[in-house]
Design a protein around this motif. Structure first.
Motif, short mmCIF file in Angstrom:
data_model
loop_
_atom_site.label_atom_id
_atom_site.label_comp_id
_atom_site.label_asym_id
_atom_site.label_seq_id
_atom_site.Cartn_x
_atom_site.Cartn_y
_atom_site.Cartn_z
N ILE A 91 0.67 -0.96 -0.33
CA ILE A 91 -0.15 -0.11 0.46
C ILE A 91 1.01 1.15 0.19
O ILE A 91 0.82 1.86 -0.83
N LEU A 92 2.07 1.46 0.79
CA LEU A 92 2.93 2.49 0.73
C LEU A 92 4.41 2.03 1.25
O LEU A 92 4.10 1.48 2.33
N SER A 93 5.34 1.94 0.43
CA SER A 93 6.73 1.73 0.15
C SER A 93 7.60 2.61 0.77
O SER A 93 7.38 3.76 -0.50
N VAL A 94 7.91 2.57 1.03
CA VAL A 94 9.46 3.70 1.04
C VAL A 94 9.97 3.63 1.21
O VAL A 94 10.87 2.87 1.28
N SER A 95 10.88 4.03 0.20
CA SER A 95 12.46 4.22 0.10
C SER A 95 13.38 5.58 -0.06
O SER A 95 13.39 6.46 -1.21
N GLY A 96 13.95 5.50 1.14
CA GLY A 96 14.20 7.07 0.94
C GLY A 96 13.95 8.03 1.35
O GLY A 96 12.38 8.15 2.31
N ALA A 97 13.62 9.02 0.30
CA ALA A 97 12.66 10.40 1.23
C ALA A 97 11.66 10.21 0.08
O ALA A 97 10.51 10.69 0.18
N VAL A 98 11.13 8.94 -0.80
CA VAL A 98 10.20 8.83 -1.58
C VAL A 98 9.21 7.83 -0.71
O VAL A 98 9.99 6.20 -0.63
N CYS A 99 8.03 8.22 -1.12
CA CYS A 99 6.76 6.94 -1.28
C CYS A 99 6.29 6.46 -2.29
O CYS A 99 6.04 7.29 -2.77
N LEU A 100 6.20 4.99 -2.08
CA LEU A 100 5.47 4.42 -3.80
C LEU A 100 4.24 3.81 -2.74
O LEU A 100 3.55 3.18 -2.32
N ALA A 101 3.40 4.55 -3.41
CA ALA A 101 1.44 4.52 -3.22
C ALA A 101 0.91 3.40 -4.08
O ALA A 101 1.15 3.23 -5.37
N ASN A 102 -0.06 2.53 -3.74
CA ASN A 102 -0.20 0.74 -4.30
C ASN A 102 0.64 0.43 -4.93
O ASN A 102 -0.11 -0.33 -6.15
N GLY A 103 1.92 0.45 -4.24
CA GLY A 103 2.82 -0.84 -5.08
C GLY A 103 3.38 0.33 -6.54
O GLY A 103 3.32 -0.57 -7.57
N GLY A 104 2.45 0.88 -6.78
CA GLY A 104 2.55 1.70 -8.42
C GLY A 104 1.21 1.29 -8.69
O GLY A 104 1.40 1.69 -10.37
N ALA A 105 0.58 0.28 -8.24
CA ALA A 105 -0.56 0.34 -9.44
C ALA A 105 -1.32 0.70 -9.63
O ALA A 105 -1.44 2.10 -9.09
N PRO A 106 -2.18 0.88 -10.21
CA PRO A 106 -3.48 1.78 -11.07
C PRO A 106 -4.53 1.98 -9.46
O PRO A 106 -4.85 1.38 -8.96
N ILE A 107 -4.83 3.30 -9.30
CA ILE A 107 -5.78 4.06 -8.47
C ILE A 107 -6.41 4.39 -9.67
O ILE A 107 -6.55 5.08 -10.57
N SER A 108 -8.19 3.72 -9.61
CA SER A 108 -8.94 4.23 -10.88
C SER A 108 -9.47 5.47 -10.08
O SER A 108 -9.51 5.98 -9.61
N GLY A 109 -10.16 5.99 -11.37
CA GLY A 109 -10.76 7.56 -11.25
C GLY A 109 -11.70 7.15 -9.93
O GLY A 109 -12.41 6.65 -9.76
N TYR A 110 -11.69 8.26 -9.60
CA TYR A 110 -13.42 8.38 -8.14
C TYR A 110 -12.93 7.55 -7.14
O TYR A 110 -14.01 6.86 -6.31
N SER A 111 -12.06 6.96 -6.94
CA SER A 111 -11.57 5.81 -6.13
C SER A 111 -10.48 6.39 -4.97
O SER A 111 -9.89 8.06 -5.23
N LYS A 112 -10.47 5.78 -3.70
CA LYS A 112 -9.20 6.20 -2.84
C LYS A 112 -7.84 5.03 -2.26
O LYS A 112 -8.72 3.55 -3.11
N LEU A 113 -6.92 5.11 -1.85
CA LEU A 113 -6.78 4.55 -1.08
C LEU A 113 -6.02 4.63 0.18
O LEU A 113 -6.17 5.47 0.39
N ASN A 114 -6.32 3.47 1.02
CA ASN A 114 -5.99 3.50 2.94
C ASN A 114 -5.00 3.16 4.09
O ASN A 114 -5.13 1.57 2.66
N PHE A 115 -4.57 3.63 4.71
CA PHE A 115 -3.36 2.43 4.76
C PHE A 115 -3.36 3.85 6.86
O PHE A 115 -3.88 5.23 6.33
N THR A 116 -2.84 3.45 7.78
CA THR A 116 -2.56 4.18 8.45
C THR A 116 -1.28 3.48 9.02
O THR A 116 -0.31 3.13 8.61
N TYR A 117 -0.59 4.84 10.17
CA TYR A 117 0.27 5.23 11.02
C TYR A 117 0.13 5.46 12.12
O TYR A 117 -0.52 5.46 12.24
#
Length: 141
Positions: free
Chosen positions: A97-123
């Motif tokens: 869902i969220l991979s951290v590499s230094g100062a950059v995070c990749l959301a959803n493993g780079g996979a598509p996030i469809s229009g009008y949808s959302k991605l959730n995670f907690t920290y």
């Protein structure tokens, strides 16, 4: 609203295949060559919202935050990278869902996030972290 099918790379530096005009860039309109056609998309960062709310749960004396990355337009985004410089958490975040590499995070493993949808995670950390989009690919059809 997006025009011809295609994928457009958007970055904080506004780097992409072809710019129509300076006015188009400031209005958020970008263009890219797809074969012999040119596709126009008005789907940049103003259509990606990141909202956070406290869950009321505490882990190691840090509040747990629910993050919702919202794609508020009809175009699909993928390869969404966020500015994560200084991001810390005491609660494991699923790296798919969220991979951290230094100062950059990749959301959803780079996979598509469809229009009008959302991605959730907690920290869990105090205070909340100000996630900001850095770049993504936008596919409009």
């Amino acid at each position: 609203m997006c025009g011809d099918a295609g994928a457009v790379a958007i970055s904080a530096e506004v780097v992409f295949a072809k710019v129509v005009s300076a006015e188009a860039v400031s209005a958020g309109v970008v263009a890219t060559s797809v074969g012999a056609t040119v596709g126009y998309c008005q789907c940049p960062f103003q259509h990606i919202s990141i909202q956070q709310s406290e869950t009321g749960i505490v882990v190691q004396e840090k509040p747990v935050w629910n993050v919702a990355i919202n794609n508020n337009n009809p175009c699909t985004i993928s390869g969404l990278k966020l500015d994560c410089a200084g991001f810390r958490t005491v609660k494991r975040v699923d790296p798919s869902i969220l991979s951290v590499s230094g100062a950059v995070c990749l959301a959803n493993g780079g996979a598509p996030i469809s229009g009008y949808s959302k991605l959730n995670f907690t920290y869990a950390w105090a205070p909340s972290f100000p996630f900001k989009p850095l770049n993504c690919l936008i596919s409009c059809s």
